[in-house]
Design an enzyme around this catalytic site. Structure first.
Site, PDB file in Angstrom:
ATOM      1  N   SER A   1      22.486  -9.982  27.492  1.00  0.00           N
ATOM      2  CA  SER A   1      22.369  -8.695  28.444  1.00  0.00           C
ATOM      3  C   SER A   1      21.211  -8.949  29.481  1.00  0.00           C
ATOM      4  O   SER A   1      20.223  -9.802  28.955  1.00  0.00           O
ATOM      5  CB  SER A   1      21.991  -7.662  27.548  1.00  0.00           C
ATOM      6  N   LYS A   2      21.554  -8.547  30.557  1.00  0.00           N
ATOM      7  CA  LYS A   2      20.544  -8.762  31.698  1.00  0.00           C
ATOM      8  C   LYS A   2      19.221  -7.793  31.348  1.00  0.00           C
ATOM      9  O   LYS A   2      17.893  -8.228  31.494  1.00  0.00           O
ATOM     10  CB  LYS A   2      20.779  -8.259  32.906  1.00  0.00           C
ATOM     11  N   ARG A   3      19.437  -6.975  30.502  1.00  0.00           N
ATOM     12  CA  ARG A   3      18.380  -5.871  30.029  1.00  0.00           C
ATOM     13  C   ARG A   3      17.330  -6.334  29.086  1.00  0.00           C
ATOM     14  O   ARG A   3      16.370  -6.108  29.232  1.00  0.00           O
ATOM     15  CB  ARG A   3      18.798  -4.569  29.714  1.00  0.00           C
ATOM     16  N   LYS A   4      17.852  -7.450  28.598  1.00  0.00           N
ATOM     17  CA  LYS A   4      16.991  -8.209  27.440  1.00  0.00           C
ATOM     18  C   LYS A   4      16.408  -9.550  27.794  1.00  0.00           C
ATOM     19  O   LYS A   4      15.833 -10.269  27.202  1.00  0.00           O
ATOM     20  CB  LYS A   4      18.067  -8.490  26.221  1.00  0.00           C
ATOM     21  N   ILE A   5      16.414  -9.469  29.155  1.00  0.00           N
ATOM     22  CA  ILE A   5      16.015 -10.986  29.436  1.00  0.00           C
ATOM     23  C   ILE A   5      14.223 -11.213  29.235  1.00  0.00           C
ATOM     24  O   ILE A   5      14.027 -12.488  28.987  1.00  0.00           O
ATOM     25  CB  ILE A   5      16.074 -11.098  31.217  1.00  0.00           C
TER      26      ILE A   5
END
Length: 438
Positions: free
Chosen positions: A205-209
């Site tokens: 997920s992009k949110r967990k980059i």
RNA sequence: GCCCCCAUCGUCUAGCGGUCUAGGACACGGCCCUCUCAAGGCCGGGACACGGGUUCGAGUCCCGUUGGGGGCACCA
């Protein structure tokens, strides 16, 4: 006539590892079958499109060596095509206009109210009953087509024969097949591959980059490049996340993968992306890399830290470190002794090898002998070390380590004669003098 | 909540009914090599989620349970 496959990213963000794998498998399938690989940009979301994303995708694919034969084709250039088919479907009675108080008027497709079956390239015979599913929006109120609509039109118009995509599309497939039927078209063969999971077992997920960054997990292609991963390592590693040629074969060039790849060998189990094996593999490819290419690849890492360097010295430094690094970005730290004008002495190393147990005496003898050397080469240096070692009736390690600490500041460096060679006589003697004062 | 997908060492996987006392790779531990660090070599621990079937025989086929994941947008 050959098969035709496509990679169809939307330019809404960076090219990440999951997309690379989708592109790779489609690419491999196309090449294996001597078919055509098409790049199509699905830019039908006016709000989410990003200017820079396209460049990232294009550059990323090329960096990976996944070259396409046709495209990039932009869906935003084909709006007239979609509206033509929209009209056709509307006239056939299979679609109707629906008003939404908030969003406006949209064209909606009446899906088949039945069980739809297809033979999945990965999962085998598959079926899903969509009779209770909601109808499918084809044209949004901004007059742009939806993904499911544009995708079907384009895959048909571009004669796409095989579609390899993530399992996340599994729910779309029967609806799309329903659309193909309504248009009187033969659908392509679909293959759905399991998602790539992060170390937590969740979809990347992009949110967990930020979190991934913290554990050294590169999920964006651009990031892989910056960290000093070689494209062949990334591609080889990603290929194995969900596909295996069978047997024990793991290290493969792109050409070997092309030769071995078949979609029916794509696995059905989601794979977790952990960085360990990628690091190991990158080390393998670094060691395999021809020195000239490696020098060019690593030059930016060293020169951005220590400024411009003579190519010979660069080459020697890279040669010395080639089998020691797993990522190119490790180089500046490891070559600090060679490129930094000033080194720092590690207190523990000094205490162990210089201050204690006659380290200074050994170092003094080394200094005297080295300064008298006519040729400062490997053989000469080794003979000096041997003489000093014998004089002090000790092991080579007890001679090399004080010297190593004196000229590098620490206990770790390439073989001592290499270490001295890259520094040169002047620097070596100056640093020994400096160390003798500690 | 509803629908769907998946299930072999910690991780990636091989295995497509008997050749599996389950093979390889990464990681881990030990040893060897050795001037340090690596690299390399050797050895070791470590898995078929569970329960029912089917079959002479199941990691391999079927069903269920559990667990994990994904999807339910006028995003793609």
């Amino acid at each position: 006539m050959g098969i035709r496959v496509r990679f169809a990213p939307s330019p809404t963000g960076d090219l990440h590892i999951g997309s690379v794998r989708t592109a790779l498998y489609n690419f491999l399938h196309a090449r294996h079958e001597k078919g055509t690989f098409v790049l199509r940009i699905e830019d039908t979301d006016q709000k989410r499109n990003k200017e820079e994303a396209l460049k990232g995708i294009v550059d990323g694919l090329q960096w990976c060596g996944l070259h396409w034969d046709e495209g990039p084709i932009f869906q935003s250039d084909r709006l007239d095509v979609y509206s033509r088919y929209a009209k056709k479907i509307e006239e056939s009675g299979r679609a109707y206009w629906r008003d939404d108080p908030g969003k406006g008027r949209a064209l909606v497709f009446r899906i088949d109210r039945e069980k739809i079956a297809w033979d999945d390239l990965v999962h085998g015979p598959s079926a899903r009953d969509i009779s209770l599913d909601p109808d499918l929006v084809l044209v949004k109120s901004d007059s742009f087509p939806t993904y499911n609509f544009a995708c079907v039109i384009d895959d048909h118009e571009m004669n796409i024969s095989h579609v390899l995509r993530g399992d996340e599309h599994l729910a779309n497939t029967p609806k799309q097949i329903s659309l193909y039927r309504a248009l009187g078209w033969e659908p392509p063969r679909f293959g759905h591959m399991p998602l790539i999971m992060d170390p937590d077992g969740e979809k990347l997920s992009k949110r967990k980059i930020e979190k991934y960054h913290g554990i050294g997990l590169p999920v964006i292609v651009e990031e892989c490049r910056a960290l000093g991963y070689l494209p062949e390592a990334i591609v080889n590693f990603v290929a194995l996340l969900g596909w295996s040629p069978g047997g024990d074969l793991e290290l493969m060039t792109l050409d070997e993968m092309i030769e071995k790849f078949t979609a029916d060998r794509i696995g059905t189990t989601p794979a977790r992306f952990l960085v360990d094996k990628l690091l190991w593999m990158n080390g393998i490819y670094i060691r395999k890399c021809p020195i000239d290419r490696l020098v060019e690849l690593t030059r930016p890492y060293i020169e951005s830290t220590y400024g411009p360097q003579p190519v010979e010295k660069l080459r020697e430094a890279v040669r010395q470190q080639q089998e020691r690094i797993k990522r190119l970005d490790e180089l500046p730290a490891l070559t600090k002794f060679a490129f930094a004008p000033k080194i720092e002495y590690d207190a523990k190393a000094v205490a162990k090898w210089l201050t204690a147990d006659g380290g200074r005496a050994i170092l003094g003898d080394l200094r005297a002998e080295l300064s008298e050397l006519r040729a400062f080469d490997k053989a000469a240096v080794e003979s000096v070390l041997t003489r000093v070692m014998e004089k002090h009736k000790t092991k080579l390690g007890n001679v090399a380590q004080p010297l190593r600490v004196a000229v590098t500041g620490g206990t770790v460096s390439p073989p001592i004669h290499d270490t001295l060679a890259i520094l040169g006589r002047e620097t070596v003697l100056a640093r020994i003098d400096e160390a003798l004062k500690l």
